[in-house]
Design an enzyme around this catalytic site. Structure first.
Site, PDB file in Angstrom:
ATOM      1  N   ARG A  19       2.613   2.572   9.475  1.00  0.00           N
ATOM      2  CA  ARG A  19       1.893   3.368  10.476  1.00  0.00           C
ATOM      3  C   ARG A  19       2.817   3.912  11.563  1.00  0.00           C
ATOM      4  NH1 ARG A  19      -2.416  -0.499   9.106  1.00  0.00           N
ATOM      5  NH2 ARG A  19      -4.154   0.728   8.327  1.00  0.00           N
ATOM      6  N   MET A  55       0.849  -1.196   0.000  1.00  0.00           N
ATOM      7  CA  MET A  55       0.000   0.000   0.000  1.00  0.00           C
ATOM      8  C   MET A  55       0.886   1.249   0.000  1.00  0.00           C
ATOM      9  SD  MET A  55      -3.422  -0.946   2.042  1.00  0.00           S
ATOM     10  CE  MET A  55      -2.859  -0.641   3.683  1.00  0.00           C
ATOM     11  N   HIS A 108       9.302  -3.468   3.387  1.00  0.00           N
ATOM     12  CA  HIS A 108       8.863  -3.608   1.982  1.00  0.00           C
ATOM     13  C   HIS A 108      10.057  -3.773   1.052  1.00  0.00           C
ATOM     14  CE1 HIS A 108       5.421  -0.941   3.496  1.00  0.00           C
ATOM     15  NE2 HIS A 108       4.811  -2.022   3.056  1.00  0.00           N
ATOM     16  N   ASP A 149       2.138  -9.347   9.101  1.00  0.00           N
ATOM     17  CA  ASP A 149       0.714  -9.623   8.903  1.00  0.00           C
ATOM     18  C   ASP A 149       0.534 -11.140   8.814  1.00  0.00           C
ATOM     19  OD1 ASP A 149      -0.253  -6.816   8.641  1.00  0.00           O
ATOM     20  OD2 ASP A 149       1.175  -6.828   7.003  1.00  0.00           O
TER      21      ASP A 149
HETATM   22  O1  PAF Z   1      -0.188  -5.910   3.614  1.00  0.00           O
HETATM   23  C1  PAF Z   1      -0.580  -4.961   2.909  1.00  0.00           C
HETATM   24  O2  PAF Z   1       0.109  -3.951   2.715  1.00  0.00           O
HETATM   25  C2  PAF Z   1      -1.949  -5.022   2.270  1.00  0.00           C
HETATM   26  O3  PAF Z   1      -2.857  -5.667   3.087  1.00  0.00           O
HETATM   27  C3  PAF Z   1      -1.932  -5.670   0.870  1.00  0.00           C
HETATM   28  C4  PAF Z   1      -1.518  -7.134   0.932  1.00  0.00           C
HETATM   29  C5  PAF Z   1      -0.994  -4.903  -0.042  1.00  0.00           C
HETATM   30  C6  PAF Z   1      -3.336  -5.629   0.253  1.00  0.00           C
HETATM   31  O4  PAF Z   1      -3.772  -4.320   0.113  1.00  0.00           O
END
Ligand code: PAF
Length: 281
Positions: free
Chosen positions: A187, A29, A36, A150
């Site tokens: 966040r 996102m 990331h 997550d």
């Molecule tokens: O983990 C995230 O950033 C989001 O939930 C994802 C997998 C990109 C889906 O919008």
């Protein structure tokens, strides 16, 4: 690195990839941090073609959640990705992904979203599964990279891929942490300096639970210990403290290794909700 914002161009790009190529996808996102970037670097290393998607997905935010204030930093994100050797970034507008809101079709998750964030954020996991399915269809990856911060999302997506027969492999990747242990999250930028300091209590508490594992009679005692440890940090307001089976997310009484116990914490620091987890073996 190609920046693609519309679906036709994405299809063209994807059709131009060699048919047998290994294609790595990193759905994000945006507001990219080192976590990331580790996923993106791994996708570059392990695939012939690598695609990062940047899309703040409205369907995974509840009505009172932070969709409108979620950080959007496309220029900075592109500058971070370019040196890694990513082939294409897909950053569509909401109207490209959801041309006719509200979408007619929605997912229903039967059991894996009954606990943790699925319970605290009703509809969240359905929105995740919806957008991830769309991104899988559009980019047709052979490998898709997701961060284990997550954890529940990873389990649900792995199951989605299995049940809907997406021809790809989900690659769960380790949590990337700050020096004091705080799990990296987009966040974290919301935190005030004092909230940021106290936020390290989440990972510290998880580690303490693991270190003292042999001293607890079972999960109830371990969770009580964790709640007490968090209580020393007045800005940390726990949403949940759980120890669940690492594959099924079922409740556990015992901390025995056969249950593959994983400890999970979600907590509010002011208006910011953070999550973290740690496998106990
Ligand atoms: O983990 C995230 O950033 C989001 O939930 C994802 C997998 C990109 C889906 O919008």
């Amino acid at each position: 690195m190609l920046l693609i914002t519309d679906i036709d161009s994405l299809r063209q790009f994807r059709n131009s990839c060699p048919p047998e190529a290994r294609i790595g996808l990193v759905p994000t996102m945006g507001a990219l941090h080192a976590g990331h970037l580790a996923l993106a670097a791994r996708a570059v290393q392990e695939n012939e073609v690598s695609i990062v998607t940047i899309f703040v997905n409205p369907t995974q935010f509840g009505p009172s959640e932070d969709f409108s204030r979620y950080p959007r930093t496309l220029e900075a994100d592109l500058a971070k990705l370019a040196p890694l050797g990513i082939d294409a970034v897909f950053a569509p507008e909401v109207a490209s992904i959801y041309p006719e809101p509200p979408a007619e079709f929605a997912f229903q998750i039967r059991s894996l979203d009954r606990k943790l964030c699925g319970a605290s954020r009703p509809g969240h996991m359905n929105g995740v599964v919806q957008v991830v399915s769309i991104l899988f269809h559009l980019t047709r990856p052979t490998h898709a990279y997701f961060g284990l911060k997550d954890y529940q999302q990873c389990l649900i997506i792995r199951r989605l891929v299995r049940e809907l027969h997406f021809p790809l492999e989900v690659v769960p990747c380790p949590i990337v942490r700050e020096a004091d242990g705080l799990a990296m999250s987009s966040r974290n930028v919301y935190l005030s300096p004092e909230e940021r300091r106290q936020a390290a209590a989440l990972s510290r508490t998880l580690r303490e639970v693991r270190e003292r594992l042999g001293t607890f009679s079972g999960t109830a005692e371990a969770k009580a210990f964790a709640r007490q440890a968090l209580a020393a940090f007045p800005l940390v307001q726990p949403d949940y403290v759980e120890i669940l089976h690492g594959e099924t997310l079922e409740d556990l009484d015992s901390l025995a290794p056969e249950g593959q116990p994983v400890a999970f914490i979600a907590a509010w620091l002011g208006k910011t909700r953070l999550i973290d987890n740690l496998p106990l073996y």
